[in-house]
Design an enzyme around this catalytic site. Structure first.
Site, PDB file in Angstrom:
ATOM      1  CG  PHE A 266       5.740  10.749   8.458  1.00 10.13           C
ATOM      2  CD1 PHE A 266       6.494  10.401   7.463  1.00 10.13           C
ATOM      3  CD2 PHE A 266       4.625  11.162   8.500  1.00 10.13           C
ATOM      4  CE1 PHE A 266       5.698  10.724   6.201  1.00 10.13           C
ATOM      5  CE2 PHE A 266       3.857  11.438   7.402  1.00 10.13           C
ATOM      6  CZ  PHE A 266       4.327  11.307   6.349  1.00 10.13           C
TER       7      PHE A 266
ATOM      8  CG  ASP B   3      12.727  12.867  17.840  1.00  9.21           C
ATOM      9  OD1 ASP B   3      12.370  11.784  18.722  1.00  9.21           O
ATOM     10  OD2 ASP B   3      11.989  13.182  16.873  1.00  9.21           O
TER      11      ASP B   3
ATOM     12  N   GLY C   6       9.997   8.390  16.906  1.00 11.27           N
ATOM     13  CA  GLY C   6      11.017   8.661  15.914  1.00 11.27           C
ATOM     14  C   GLY C   6      12.085   7.592  15.738  1.00 11.27           C
TER      15      GLY C   6
ATOM     16  CB  SER D 114      -2.023   7.551  17.805  1.00  5.32           C
ATOM     17  OG  SER D 114      -3.255   6.936  17.993  1.00  5.32           O
TER      18      SER D 114
ATOM     19  CE1 TYR E 114      -2.037  14.494  17.807  1.00  3.79           C
ATOM     20  CE2 TYR E 114      -4.251  14.706  16.402  1.00  3.79           C
ATOM     21  CZ  TYR E 114      -2.835  14.937  16.960  1.00  3.79           C
ATOM     22  OH  TYR E 114      -1.641  15.331  15.776  1.00  3.79           O
TER      23      TYR E 114
ATOM     24  CB  VAL F  50       0.791  14.196   6.792  1.00  3.10           C
ATOM     25  CG1 VAL F  50       2.099  14.512   6.077  1.00  3.10           C
ATOM     26  CG2 VAL F  50       0.314  15.531   7.467  1.00  3.10           C
TER      27      VAL F  50
ATOM     28  CB  VAL G  15      -5.465   4.773   7.544  1.00  4.45           C
ATOM     29  CG1 VAL G  15      -5.354   5.963   6.646  1.00  4.45           C
ATOM     30  CG2 VAL G  15      -6.305   3.633   6.510  1.00  4.45           C
TER      31      VAL G  15
ATOM     32  NE  ARG H 171     -10.073  10.674   8.664  1.00  5.12           N
ATOM     33  CZ  ARG H 171     -11.227  10.562   9.087  1.00  5.12           C
ATOM     34  NH1 ARG H 171     -12.343  10.917   8.386  1.00  5.12           N
ATOM     35  NH2 ARG H 171     -11.556   9.822  10.364  1.00  5.12           N
TER      36      ARG H 171
ATOM     37  NE  ARG I 111      -9.443   3.857  14.573  1.00  5.96           N
ATOM     38  CZ  ARG I 111      -8.294   4.032  14.439  1.00  5.96           C
ATOM     39  NH1 ARG I 111      -7.314   3.220  14.626  1.00  5.96           N
ATOM     40  NH2 ARG I 111      -8.015   5.168  13.440  1.00  5.96           N
TER      41      ARG I 111
END
Ligand code: NAD
Length: 321
Positions: A19, A39, A44, A87, A150, A180, A194, A218, A278
């Protein structure tokens, strides 16, 4: 600070088919850079680069493969390191996979960059490193305890970059992105972010699903602003190196208000659906981006309304643009 040209500068974008990486590739090509992408296409998509594949050197490979990273760094002046497994929920599901790619992968890439005498590395960190800190807005130096593997992986990459900088005299700038969004962000799958998830639900006439009470907030940052932050960081004065910078819009919106805005922009009459909160999610997140402004003139320019409209239009056209 304004941008000067990257004409003929050899650059590497890791995660360039993703992205943010693919938007960065577009911006660098527009500035005349000689762009290479590394990549492994684990997350991706080739389609993200289909419009420019004949203008780039596209290496499909895993950065954890030393030979791949070595080949990717050869002759490169600036690395824009975006490749990672994103994530928070995924990292709680499979922490080892997140740490293997994000930490081990970065370590192999940084080593290859050191050996290839790359001049500068601008790398993607994350607002998640602020963890359980209650201080708002988030300012560099006020980090709390990480709330997910993460976040651990991103905090450790920052430490690793710092060690490489001090031990090998390399130039690193870490950019802590705040949520982002924009065209090409993947709306599919259980780990989708989201905003694409809400747009996808509305497009299908389904209720956008909110985890928790929707009062979590956020600082959503348009991808074009994040790309500009990268280009500015790549040209920042040498004394800006060896540090981390918040890259955020400095705004704040609750997830409930976001859902209602996306419902409105989608022209739907829907109510969000609330399900259990979560693990690992921070409650509030908002950037103070003063340090990035003072060091290299970064300031977000896109309002949330404008950014969401562009994003909606791109999804209506099939996600491209
Ligand atoms: N999107 C956000 O809101 C956000 C927020 C904070 C930080 N970030 C960071 O920004 C960077 C880019 O995120 P994105 O949203 O574009 O994610 P993305 O998943 O779209 O892009 C990541 C890219 O890295 C590639 N990749 C993964 N593992 C790889 C490996 N081992 N070798 C080579 N390539 C590999 C994927 O195929 C993908 O194209 C990531 O480092 C992410 O952690 C993103």
């Amino acid at each position: 600070m304004s941008l000067s040209s990257f004409a003929s500068v050899p650059v590497l974008v890791t995660g360039g088919a993703g992205f943010i990486g693919s938007h960065l590739v577009d911006a660098l090509l527009a500035q005349g850079a000689k762009v290479r992408v590394l990549d492994d296409l684990s997350m991706g998509r080739r389609e993200n680069l289909a419009h420019c594949v004949d203008k780039i050197d596209f290496i499909v490979g895993d950065m954890r493969d030393r030979e791949m990273s070595k080949r990717a760094c050869e002759g490169i002046e600036i690395v824009f390191h975006q490749a990672a497994l994103g994530s928070v929920p995924r990292s709680l599901e499979t922490p080892d996979a997140t740490l293997s790619v994000n930490l081990n992968g970065s370590s192999i890439l940084f080593t290859a960059a050191r050996d290839a005498k790359v001049k500068r590395i601008v790398y993607a960190s994350s607002s998640s490193v602020y963890g359980d800190s209650q201080i708002m807005p988030k300012k560099e130096g006020t980090e709390g305890k990480p709330l997910s593997p993460y976040a651990v992986s991103k905090a450790m990459v920052e430490q690793l970059a710092d060690v490489f900088a001090r031990c090998f005299g390399m130039e690193f700038l870490g950019l802590r992105y705040f949520n982002v969004y924009g065209p090409r962000q993947d709306p599919e799958g259980q780990y989708a972010a989201v905003i694409p998830r809400f747009f996808a639900a509305c497009a299908q006439g389904k209720q956008p699903v909110i985890f928790g009470d929707g009062q979590q907030s956020r600082d959503f940052t348009y991808v074009g602003d994040v790309v500009r932050g990268n280009l500015l960081a790549a040209q920042a004065p040498k004394d800006a190196c060896g540090s981390v910078y918040n890259i955020g819009a400095q705004g704040s919106i609750t997830v409930k208000d976001l859902a209602n805005t996306i419902i409105r922009l989608s022209g739907r009459k829907l109510e969000p659906k609330y399900v259990d909160a979560r693990n690992g999610d921070v409650r509030h997140s908002q950037a103070d981006a003063t340090r990035a402004f003072e060091a290299f003139g970064f300031q977000a320019e896109t309002t949330m309304e404008d950014g969401l409209r562009v994003t909606r239009d791109a999804y209506l056209k099939g996600g491209a643009a």
